[in-house]
Design a protein around this motif. Structure first.
Motif, PDB file in Angstrom:
ATOM      1  N   THR A  78       0.817  -1.182   0.045  1.00 19.55           N
ATOM      2  CA  THR A  78      -0.154   0.122   0.086  1.00 19.55           C
ATOM      3  C   THR A  78       0.767   1.241  -0.153  1.00 19.55           C
ATOM      4  O   THR A  78       0.509   2.272  -0.376  1.00 19.55           O
ATOM      5  CB  THR A  78      -0.776   0.171   1.183  1.00 19.55           C
ATOM      6  N   PHE A  79       1.896   1.220   0.348  1.00 19.46           N
ATOM      7  CA  PHE A  79       3.043   2.228   0.350  1.00 19.46           C
ATOM      8  C   PHE A  79       4.329   1.662   0.388  1.00 19.46           C
ATOM      9  O   PHE A  79       4.627   0.709   1.213  1.00 19.46           O
ATOM     10  CB  PHE A  79       2.830   3.107   1.452  1.00 19.46           C
ATOM     11  N   ILE A  80       5.263   2.323  -0.320  1.00 17.76           N
ATOM     12  CA  ILE A  80       6.780   2.233  -0.439  1.00 17.76           C
ATOM     13  C   ILE A  80       7.566   3.332  -0.394  1.00 17.76           C
ATOM     14  O   ILE A  80       7.189   4.157  -1.346  1.00 17.76           O
ATOM     15  CB  ILE A  80       7.225   1.022  -1.527  1.00 17.76           C
ATOM     16  N   ASP A  81       8.524   3.570   0.435  1.00 20.12           N
ATOM     17  CA  ASP A  81       9.313   4.806   0.696  1.00 20.12           C
ATOM     18  C   ASP A  81      10.579   4.658  -0.247  1.00 20.12           C
ATOM     19  O   ASP A  81      10.680   3.583  -0.879  1.00 20.12           O
ATOM     20  CB  ASP A  81       9.393   5.320   2.054  1.00 20.12           C
ATOM     21  N   VAL A  82      11.281   5.840  -0.726  1.00 19.65           N
ATOM     22  CA  VAL A  82      12.215   6.026  -1.403  1.00 19.65           C
ATOM     23  C   VAL A  82      13.454   4.883  -0.848  1.00 19.65           C
ATOM     24  O   VAL A  82      14.161   4.247  -1.594  1.00 19.65           O
ATOM     25  CB  VAL A  82      12.738   7.240  -1.535  1.00 19.65           C
ATOM     26  N   ARG A  86      15.074   1.899  -2.767  1.00 11.37           N
ATOM     27  CA  ARG A  86      16.620   1.867  -2.964  1.00 11.37           C
ATOM     28  C   ARG A  86      17.243   0.660  -2.518  1.00 11.37           C
ATOM     29  O   ARG A  86      18.219  -0.049  -2.987  1.00 11.37           O
ATOM     30  CB  ARG A  86      17.388   3.057  -1.892  1.00 11.37           C
ATOM     31  N   MET A  87      16.734  -0.062  -1.563  1.00 17.45           N
ATOM     32  CA  MET A  87      17.096  -1.355  -0.726  1.00 17.45           C
ATOM     33  C   MET A  87      16.829  -2.465  -2.026  1.00 17.45           C
ATOM     34  O   MET A  87      17.835  -3.376  -2.212  1.00 17.45           O
ATOM     35  CB  MET A  87      16.110  -1.825   0.483  1.00 17.45           C
ATOM     36  N   VAL A 114       9.199   7.037  -9.218  1.00 15.45           N
ATOM     37  CA  VAL A 114      10.576   7.156  -8.131  1.00 15.45           C
ATOM     38  C   VAL A 114      11.677   6.464  -9.120  1.00 15.45           C
ATOM     39  O   VAL A 114      12.689   7.293  -9.236  1.00 15.45           O
ATOM     40  CB  VAL A 114      10.439   6.940  -6.944  1.00 15.45           C
ATOM     41  N   ILE A 115      11.429   5.345  -9.349  1.00 10.95           N
ATOM     42  CA  ILE A 115      12.557   4.464 -10.124  1.00 10.95           C
ATOM     43  C   ILE A 115      12.873   5.190 -11.360  1.00 10.95           C
ATOM     44  O   ILE A 115      13.996   5.450 -11.739  1.00 10.95           O
ATOM     45  CB  ILE A 115      12.152   2.916 -10.409  1.00 10.95           C
TER      46      ILE A 115
END
Length: 134
Positions: A78-82, A86-87, A114-115
């Motif tokens: 539902t949500f993924i941060d930067v 990056r991981m 973002v990617i």
């Protein structure tokens, strides 16, 4: 020259690590499910500061002990941060050193953006797949 690395157990053996077992049990925001066909992981919930340790431990275990490409299903994220994205790019780079890939399935639109904006779509070993892992 011979390869002196120990053989890699199946990626299904992710819960072998006591640290990972504890993180899986103690994190209410992110659920991690090991899949066997294709071999990989399915994440459900939020990937952010609160679940970062679980994400890191899970990816480390899968990269270290898996065979072949690692499939990651993000359908139920539902949500993924930067930092979470990056991981995953870091895991993809590590996999590419062994000729393997991180195959992202159903990447959320915001994460794809973002990617793209950060130029990470050209990360070695990172591959976007359309749809879920079924």
């Amino acid at each position: 020259m011979t390869d002196r690395r120990p053989p890699r157990p199946s990626s299904v053996a992710l819960a072998a690590s006591p640290t990972l077992e504890r993180l899986l049990r103690d994190n209410p925001l992110l659920r991690v499910i090991s899949t066997s066909c294709p071999p990989g992981l399915r994440f459900e919930g939020e990937i952010d500061l609160c679940s970062r340790d679980l994400l890191a431990a899970t990816l480390d275990e899968a990269v270290q002990f898996g065979n072949g490409d690692l499939h990651v299903d993000l359908t139920s994220v539902t949500f993924i941060d930067v930092a979470g994205i990056r991981m995953m790019t870091t895991a993809a780079k590590t996999l590419s050193c062994d000729g393997r890939r991180l195959r992202l399935h159903a990447t959320p639109p915001g994460a794809r953006k973002v990617i793209h904006l950060l130029g990470w779509e050209t990360t070695p070993g990172l591959m976007h797949c359309i749809g879920t892992m079924l």
